[in-house]
Design an enzyme around this catalytic site. Structure first.
Site, PDB file in Angstrom:
ATOM      1  N   HIS A 114       0.805  -1.298   0.070  1.00  0.00           N
ATOM      2  CA  HIS A 114       0.040   0.154   0.064  1.00  0.00           C
ATOM      3  C   HIS A 114       0.771   1.232  -0.222  1.00  0.00           C
ATOM      4  CE1 HIS A 114      -4.299  -1.446   0.365  1.00  0.00           C
ATOM      5  NE2 HIS A 114      -3.526  -2.436   1.046  1.00  0.00           N
ATOM      6  N   LYS A 136      -9.845  13.820   3.839  1.00  0.00           N
ATOM      7  CA  LYS A 136      -9.045  12.751   3.797  1.00  0.00           C
ATOM      8  C   LYS A 136      -8.196  12.844   5.036  1.00  0.00           C
ATOM      9  CE  LYS A 136      -7.492  13.693  -0.413  1.00  0.00           C
ATOM     10  NZ  LYS A 136      -7.555  12.636  -1.405  1.00  0.00           N
ATOM     11  N   ARG A 137      -7.248  11.722   5.321  1.00  0.00           N
ATOM     12  CA  ARG A 137      -6.351  11.978   6.483  1.00  0.00           C
ATOM     13  C   ARG A 137      -5.510  13.096   6.328  1.00  0.00           C
ATOM     14  NH1 ARG A 137      -6.504   8.165  10.884  1.00  0.00           N
ATOM     15  NH2 ARG A 137      -4.760   9.291  11.555  1.00  0.00           N
ATOM     16  N   LYS A 157      -0.188  14.449   1.342  1.00  0.00           N
ATOM     17  CA  LYS A 157      -1.705  14.582   0.687  1.00  0.00           C
ATOM     18  C   LYS A 157      -1.879  15.998   0.251  1.00  0.00           C
ATOM     19  CE  LYS A 157      -4.086  10.713   2.584  1.00  0.00           C
ATOM     20  NZ  LYS A 157      -4.674   9.882   1.603  1.00  0.00           N
ATOM     21  N   THR A 213      -8.938   6.459  -2.885  1.00  0.00           N
ATOM     22  CA  THR A 213      -9.966   5.739  -3.082  1.00  0.00           C
ATOM     23  C   THR A 213     -11.380   6.931  -2.929  1.00  0.00           C
ATOM     24  OG1 THR A 213     -10.397   4.893  -0.834  1.00  0.00           O
ATOM     25  CG2 THR A 213      -9.885   3.472  -2.577  1.00  0.00           C
TER      26      THR A 213
HETATM   27  C1  LIG Z   1     -12.600   6.908   1.353  1.00  0.00           C
HETATM   28  C2  LIG Z   1     -12.227   7.090   2.713  1.00  0.00           C
HETATM   29  C3  LIG Z   1     -10.848   7.448   2.834  1.00  0.00           C
HETATM   30  C4  LIG Z   1      -9.854   7.487   2.013  1.00  0.00           C
HETATM   31  O1  LIG Z   1      -9.738   8.778   1.285  1.00  0.00           O
HETATM   32  P1  LIG Z   1      -8.333   9.032   0.220  1.00  0.00           P
HETATM   33  O2  LIG Z   1      -8.680  10.403  -0.120  1.00  0.00           O
HETATM   34  O3  LIG Z   1      -8.443   8.255  -0.837  1.00  0.00           O
HETATM   35  O4  LIG Z   1      -7.344   8.926   1.303  1.00  0.00           O
HETATM   36  C5  LIG Z   1     -10.552   8.032   4.036  1.00  0.00           C
HETATM   37  N1  LIG Z   1     -11.292   8.234   4.975  1.00  0.00           N
HETATM   38  C6  LIG Z   1     -12.778   8.048   4.915  1.00  0.00           C
HETATM   39  C7  LIG Z   1     -13.808   8.130   5.995  1.00  0.00           C
HETATM   40  C8  LIG Z   1     -13.256   7.377   3.637  1.00  0.00           C
HETATM   41  O5  LIG Z   1     -14.513   7.113   3.390  1.00  0.00           O
END
Ligand SMILES: *Cc1c(COP(=O)(O)O)cnc(C)c1O
Length: 864
Positions: A404, A597-598, A603, A709
């Site tokens: 990952h 996102k985190r 990021k 994702t």
């Molecule tokens: C889909 C999802 C993520 C992943 O987000 P990315 O932008 O791909 O890092 C993180 N947290 C939650 C709650 C999600 O639904």
């Protein structure tokens, strides 16, 4: 209970609720052992599933009055949620029983998906949707005096994960069920999930997430399944009484029990219900009984707590390795219990060990479960007496490993001493695996000392480390990355030398996906209904390439109008949530630009907030009369959790909130720009946020985001994206077309050189970014000391994430977005084209690729 305990008694077997785990011959034997009288009674009173609102109301009331011991007079929304969930759970369990019987009878090969995280979110809405009973439930609940949406909203998120990796596992179990694959998830039942985030004075404050506070109607405690797991101790050599040969035996020093909790996972448009088995730790009863009797209650209780602490809390780090002993304990506890369970199920088939890989595939979600490789080898050699090489052949045919990340700070390396202390026999086995492996490598590459050093499981540093990724590659038959770019990158960076050793065929790609049931139908019912109305069925939710057919309606102005109206409704829904959570009022007619996102430096939320400051300064510098013409009114929405120990990420959150405070209260700016930080981003909030974007941001430094994702979630819901050429953005561009995406920034192939230049002191801060920095330095957003480290990491500390290199290009892309968004009709066309072409990113497709190329499993359904 008493009569159920005699192990050999056929009656005891009979009273088990399902035939799970029995071979066909055994089932016959059991069947014949059941008295005819009993068999008839069982048939006469077979549990019936509810099928009408009347049935459901009756069952609901039954649960309120018996399961909950309440009445009509004290049934609140929480009780209604529990009763409705229990009613639906009853149905799921009946399906679950049938599914497990079927898989056992067919002796189907099963996939076991080992993930330390399952970010499931809420279960109720999803279960109703997958069972196709949401409308029915709505009617019943209304009859009983409740509102279904309010009842749904009561449920706490199952937040047993950090972010993308955990959510991927959740989407995968949904797809395994929907595609009728026999598959189980194995994970940990943390008492505390990912912390809940509060914002106080602009700072992140963490609060514990005790999600089991009101119990959990979705879990089935299997208190009879208690697996002992050992830690510490020492290794002895004993003589095998059967063979007379010497063999190794691990004498554990501390034992805990793993108790199973099952979560039924329903598929969509199928009665197939798979299982997610989560382990909870508890003390063994005999442990320190002596101390207890001697009056040393304190230390005896301490031992109890020590056992329970193993599954107490999820580690809140995303893409970051922190070498804590308790984390290694979690990993082994989970792996040992899961493998014990898998092996027990296999042994019931009475097949030869060599056939193990024909019935069992195990997928390692990242390196967290890599110990499973060592544990299976230990079971086969030490406990089952197989020859080392035969055992190793079985092991490598069983496992697949999903990588990952290529980021160094995220790679697991356990200090040898810590590891050997906790798992002495496993350390020996790792040495033996490594010895065998390095022997063959040295034979093949006799001159290449460096290569041998790089592929070794042991890092010869001081102190020495065990490299879990190397072990995972060596012990698996396939290694996959999670997007094409990422899968290519692993072959040229972290696993370069393994490609030389094993050849490129061992390495493959399976691009991530998301389940369209949760991320389209559940999150965006209006858009789903519109697509159904055009395609004539909801089959596109299981066969997503059918969505392509909506592209032909792009020229239909009525269709575009409906499409735009749905987006507006979803933005209104989000505006309401924002008002509730932050008090900020945003105009749903303005451009919604979202990054959730985190929070992580890679990021690059920094890039976003610096861009927002730039926009603010531009607005301020423009005469009031000219502003409306020049700027697209915009709402910037950010959200996400920072790991509690991640200093820089927490500073980014503070900066976002301070900037929001200044801009939102600047009367001069008004509606032209609003900035919002949504607190406590989680799955249920994502379900409201993802359908509401005009633009979402996926702007990681090229080469750092393995896939992403949420990019898929936003585009599936008709939002366009601004992004770097990274992760799955590349494939999204290929599918939806370059005109539908706003790409910017340096490419992955250039990152290395840029970083080297920065290291040499070559850093070029563009004027725009310099202006932004000056404003922060001036104290416009509070005392500069608060943000000094953020700015200096760019200016003086090598700008590792290339903010300075990509800033101008980012602003340009943003300016293109402003222009394009003015042409609303054209924007809607792009939005439709996006959704129509997102079929590839269904997690069903991903799961089918795993099934065919890695697991070699087939779907099993009731129809022969
Ligand atoms: C889909 C999802 C993520 C992943 O987000 P990315 O932008 O791909 O890092 C993180 N947290 C939650 C709650 C999600 O639904």
């Amino acid at each position: 209970m008493s009569g159920f305990q005699t192990p050999a008694s056929p009656r005891r077997r009979f009273h088990k609720r399902s035939m799970t785990g029995f071979t066909p011959t055994e089932i016959k034997a059991i069947d014949q052992s059941i008295p005819i009288k009993a068999r008839e009674a069982w048939t006469r009173y077979a549990v019936k599933e509810f099928a009408t609102p009347d049935d459901l109301e009756s069952l609901f009331i039954n649960h309120v009055e018996t399961t909950l011991a309440r009445s009509m007079y004290n049934c609140d929304n929480l009780a209604a949620y529990s009763a409705l969930s229990s009613s639906i759970r009853d149905k799921l369990i009946l399906h679950w029983n049938k599914t497990q019987q079927l898989h056992t009878l067919r002796e189907a090969k099963r996939i076991y998906y080992l993930s330390l995280e399952f970010l499931m979110g809420r279960a109720l809405d999803n279960a109703m949707i997958n069972l196709g009973i949401k409308e029915l439930c709505g009617k019943s609940v209304d009859e009983l005096g409740f509102n279904l949406e309010d009842v749904i909203d009561i449920e706490p998120d199952a937040g047993l994960g950090n972010g993308g990796l955990g959510r991927l596992a959740a989407c995968f179990v949904d797809s395994l069920s929907t595609c009728n694959y026999p598959g189980w998830g194995y994970g940990l039942r943390y008492n505390y999930g990912i912390f809940s985030q509060k914002i106080v004075d602009g700072y992140q404050v963490e609060a514990p997430d005790y999600w089991l506070k009101y119990g959990n109607p979705w879990e089935i405690p299997r208190l009879e399944i208690q697996i002992p797991v050992d830690f510490y101790g020492y290794v002895t050599t004993v003589t095998d009484p059967k063979t007379g040969k010497a063999k190794k035996q691990w004498q554990g020093g501390e034992q805990v029990l793993a108790v199973a909790y099952d979560f039924p996972v329903p598929g969509y448009h199928t009665t197939n219900v798979n299982n997610l088995r989560l382990w909870s730790s508890k003390p063994t009863s005999e442990f320190d009984f002596q101390k207890f009797n001697e009056g040393e209650y304190d230390s005896s209780v301490q031992q109890q707590q020590r056992a329970e602490s193993i599954t107490a809390v999820l580690y809140p780090n995303d893409n970051f390795y922190q070498g804590k002993e308790l984390r290694l304990k979690q990993q082994y506890f989970w792996v040992a219990a899961s493998l014990h369970d898998i092996v027990r199920r296999f042994l019931k088939t009475k097949k030869k060990w060599s056939e193990f890989p024909d019935l069992v595939a195990i997928q390692l979600n990242d390196t967290h479960p890599t110990l499973a490789i060592v544990e299976l080898q230990r079971i086969l050699v030490d406990l089952e007496g197989l020859e080392w090489d035969d055992a190793w052949d079985i092991v490598t045919r069983t496992f697949g490993y999903t990588n990952h990340t290529v980021m160094q700070e995220a790679l697991e390396k356990w200090p040898l001493e810590l590891f050997g202390n906790l798992l002495p026999r496993h350390l020996e086995i790792i040495y033996l695996i490594n010895m065998d492996f390095l022997k063959t490598v040295s034979k093949k590459f006799p001159q290449d000392r460096e290569l041998v050093r790089n592929v070794s499981i042991i890092e010869e540093s001081d102190p020495k480390n065990i490299r879990m990724a190397n072990l995972a590659v060596i012990g698996s038959h396939k290694v996959n990355g999670v997007a094409e770019l990422h899968s290519e990158l692993i072959k040229t960076t972290i696993f370069k030398d393994f490609v030389k050793v094993f050849g490129p065929e061992k390495f493959t790609n399976v691009t991530n996906g998301i389940t369209p049931r949760r991320w389209l139908k559940q999150a965006n019912p209006e858009l789903t209904d519109l697509i159904v109305s055009k395609l004539g069925s909801d089959l596109f939710l299981v066969d997503t390439v059918r969505m392509k057919q909506i592209e032909k309606f792009v020229g239909d102005p009525e269709f575009r109008k409906s499409w735009a109206l749905i987006k507006l409704h979803n933005k209104e829904r989000l505006a309401k949530l924002i008002k509730k959570l932050t008090g900020v009022v945003v105009n749903p007619h303005n451009l919604f630009d979202i990054q959730v996102k985190r929070i992580h430096e890679y990021k690059r939320q920094q890039l976003n907030i610096f861009g927002i400051i730039w926009r603010y300064l531009q607005i301020k510098a423009t005469p009031a009369g000219e502003r409306a013409k020049k700027f697209m009114p915009k709402v910037s929405i950010l959200g996400g959790k920072a790991a509690p120990g991640y200093y820089a990420a927490k500073k980014i959150i503070k900066l976002i909130n301070s900037v929001a405070d200044v801009i939102n209260n600047d009367k001069d700016v008004g509606d032209l720009l609003k900035v919002v930080f949504v607190p406590d981003y989680n799955v249920s909030k994502a379900e409201v946020i993802c359908p509401a974007s005009d633009i979402s941001e996926h702007i990681s430094t090229a080469g750092t985001e393995a896939s992403g994702t949420s990019n898929m979630k936003f585009v599936l819901n008709g939002g366009l994206i601004i992004g770097t050429v990274d992760g799955a953005n590349v494939e999204i561009t290929r599918e939806v077309g370059e005109d539908q995406i706003f790409l910017f920034g340096n490419l992955a192939e250039d990152v290395e050189e840029l970083r080297q230049d920065h290291q040499m002191g070559k850093i070029d801060i563009p004027d725009s970014l310099a202006l932004v920095f000056e404003e922060i330095e001036k104290g416009t957003f509070g005392p500069y000391d608060e943000y000094r480290s953020l700015i200096e990491s760019v200016k003086y500390n090598g700008d590792f994430y290339l903010v300075s290199d990509d800033f101008e290009s980012y602003l340009e892309a943003q300016s293109t977005i402003d222009k394009e968004f003015k042409d609303q009709d054209n924007w809607v066309r792009k939005s439709i084209i996006c959704v129509a072409n997102m079929g590839f990113f269904s997690s069903d497709r991903a799961i089918q690729e795993y099934a065919e190329n890695i697991w070699n499993i087939e779907p099993v359904s009731e129809q022969v």
